[in-house]
Design a protein around this motif. Structure first.
Motif, PDB file in Angstrom:
ATOM      1  N   GLU A   1       0.717  -1.316  -0.064  1.00  0.00           N
ATOM      2  CA  GLU A   1      -0.093   0.055   0.157  1.00  0.00           C
ATOM      3  C   GLU A   1       0.891   1.218  -0.004  1.00  0.00           C
ATOM      4  O   GLU A   1       0.490   2.341  -0.498  1.00  0.00           O
ATOM      5  N   GLN A   2       1.914   1.359   0.776  1.00  0.00           N
ATOM      6  CA  GLN A   2       2.648   2.575   0.888  1.00  0.00           C
ATOM      7  C   GLN A   2       4.260   2.428   0.231  1.00  0.00           C
ATOM      8  O   GLN A   2       4.924   3.094   0.341  1.00  0.00           O
TER       9      GLN A   2
ATOM     10  N   PRO B   1      -2.319  -0.344  -6.023  1.00  0.00           N
ATOM     11  CA  PRO B   1      -2.264   0.613  -4.908  1.00  0.00           C
ATOM     12  C   PRO B   1      -2.630   1.892  -5.256  1.00  0.00           C
ATOM     13  O   PRO B   1      -2.152   2.470  -6.177  1.00  0.00           O
ATOM     14  N   GLU B   2      -3.409   2.629  -4.575  1.00  0.00           N
ATOM     15  CA  GLU B   2      -3.668   3.749  -4.669  1.00  0.00           C
ATOM     16  C   GLU B   2      -2.479   5.011  -4.720  1.00  0.00           C
ATOM     17  O   GLU B   2      -2.723   5.803  -5.685  1.00  0.00           O
ATOM     18  N   LEU B   3      -1.449   4.639  -3.974  1.00  0.00           N
ATOM     19  CA  LEU B   3      -0.353   5.528  -4.232  1.00  0.00           C
ATOM     20  C   LEU B   3       0.343   5.455  -5.361  1.00  0.00           C
ATOM     21  O   LEU B   3       0.916   6.340  -5.988  1.00  0.00           O
ATOM     22  N   LEU B   4       0.419   4.206  -6.048  1.00  0.00           N
ATOM     23  CA  LEU B   4       0.918   4.011  -7.408  1.00  0.00           C
ATOM     24  C   LEU B   4       0.046   4.842  -8.630  1.00  0.00           C
ATOM     25  O   LEU B   4       0.749   5.713  -9.275  1.00  0.00           O
TER      26      LEU B   4
ATOM     27  N   ASN C   1      -1.439   7.537  -7.832  1.00  0.00           N
ATOM     28  CA  ASN C   1      -1.100   8.985  -7.677  1.00  0.00           C
ATOM     29  C   ASN C   1       0.275   9.139  -8.149  1.00  0.00           C
ATOM     30  O   ASN C   1       0.577  10.368  -8.796  1.00  0.00           O
ATOM     31  N   TRP C   2       1.386   8.420  -8.028  1.00  0.00           N
ATOM     32  CA  TRP C   2       2.479   8.608  -8.630  1.00  0.00           C
ATOM     33  C   TRP C   2       2.399   8.743 -10.043  1.00  0.00           C
ATOM     34  O   TRP C   2       3.049   9.808 -10.750  1.00  0.00           O
TER      35      TRP C   2
END
Length: 349
Positions: free
Chosen positions: A160-161, A252-255, A257-258
């Motif tokens: 996730e992170q 994952p949501e972070l990816l 966003n990236w």
């Protein structure tokens, strides 16, 4: 393997300006049972000359591996591991430095608790080129918010992170690193891959424990050539890990966003390369947010091409800027040097 010996695997590429700080931080651990293995990945600066000069008077065992550039961090660290003989092992880039006092505390814990597989930190402070601590960055990782973290928590953070803790400064049992066959040479990523393999191994071997401390064991140096600033490479790493370890999971949501952030400043050619890197990177094209970001980027690139004909500004170095008007009128100016507000050197910690 030599009992209680710590093998420090260092990797350098054009880090000549920082080598002295790194090797001195190792000496300041004040742990006599240390060997240092340095892999220089084909530096074009004078790194090898600096290393050979230091080696003449360095009181610890210092092995220098001078190789042609591979650009493969995992492979390079594996080359260092092959030369390591210690029961304990750690990894660091030559531009970073250890928090020597904390490293000694970790070593004492590992020597006193033979069932500890590794010790890592939920905190990492940043330093500038001159070694002064950036006090605007608290250094607390998300891991610090988890009380009594378990292996599943660490695995969750990796997905996730995209990272539970820094590999630099963490100390591992060499026998476990051997059991998971070190880094994967066929992967672009290094630290995230090793951690995932380690966590999956420990999940199957509950006889091992681990320890997370909240004191920073490393000072991570921020400068122009930090590899983490290569956003396309970082995204490629995550898509490779996603494909190998979580192929059936949603991205994952972070990816996401990236990727959306990268698209904003990327050319159309860069966007094409990003989404053709591997199977999972292509799958990202199905994401609605990413589709919208691409459409907006293409529209903005057209507008930008017109704007750049009238006005463009280019960064030459940290301070110098060049402005171009109508594609042929050029002039430059120097940006005011910002006053250094960092007052504490890492050696004072």
């Amino acid at each position: 393997m030599n009992k209680d010996l710590l093998s420090i695997c260092c990797l350098g590429f054009n880090h000549s300006a920082f080598i002295k700080d790194n090797l001195e931080s190792i000496l300041n651990i004040n742990y006599k049972n240390i060997e240092v293995i340095v892999v220089d990945d084909g530096s074009s600066d004078n790194s090898i000359e600096v290393l050979n000069t230091i080696k003449k008077t360095y009181p610890l065992s210092l092995k220098i591996i001078n190789q042609k550039n591979t650009g493969n961090i995992g492979l390079n660290f594996n080359n260092a591991i092959k030369e390591a003989t210690g029961e304990l092992i750690t990894f660091i880039s030559l531009d970073d430095v250890f928090h020597s006092k904390v490293m000694l505390q970790q070593l004492n814990e590992l020597n006193n608790q033979p069932n500890l597989a590794f010790i890592a930190s939920s905190k990492a402070l940043s330093i500038n080129d001159s070694g002064y601590v950036d006090e605007t960055r608290p250094g607390e990782l998300l891991l610090s918010k988890i009380k009594n973290p378990q292996i599943d928590d660490l695995i969750h953070l990796e997905f996730e992170q995209i990272g539970a803790f820094y590999l630099q400064g963490s100390i591992f049992r060499r026998s476990i690193i051997d059991s998971i066959y070190g880094f994967d040479n066929d992967m672009t990523g290094d630290d995230i891959v090793l951690r995932i393999k380690l966590f999956n191994y420990l999940k199957c071997h509950p006889e091992w424990s681990f320890q997370i401390i909240n004191q920073n064991n490393v000072f991570y140096r921020l400068h122009e050539n930090n590899i983490h600033k290569n956003s396309a490479r970082q995204i490629k790493i995550v898509t490779e890990v996603w494909e190998r370890y979580w192929p059936n999971q949603e991205a994952p949501e972070l990816l996401i966003n990236w990727v959306c952030g990268y698209i904003k400043g990327a050319s159309f050619e860069q966007i094409i390369r990003l989404f053709t890197a591997n199977k999972k990177s292509t799958e990202l094209l199905n994401n609605i947010r990413i589709q919208a970001a691409i459409k907006k980027s293409i529209r903005n690139e057209f507008i930008s091409s017109i704007t750049k004909f009238i006005y463009s500004r280019k960064k030459v170095n940290e301070f110098k800027r060049v402005i171009t008007l109508f594609s042929f009128i050029k002039f430059s100016y120097n940006k005011n040097k910002e006053k250094n507000t960092n007052t504490i050197h890492f050696t004072k910690y």
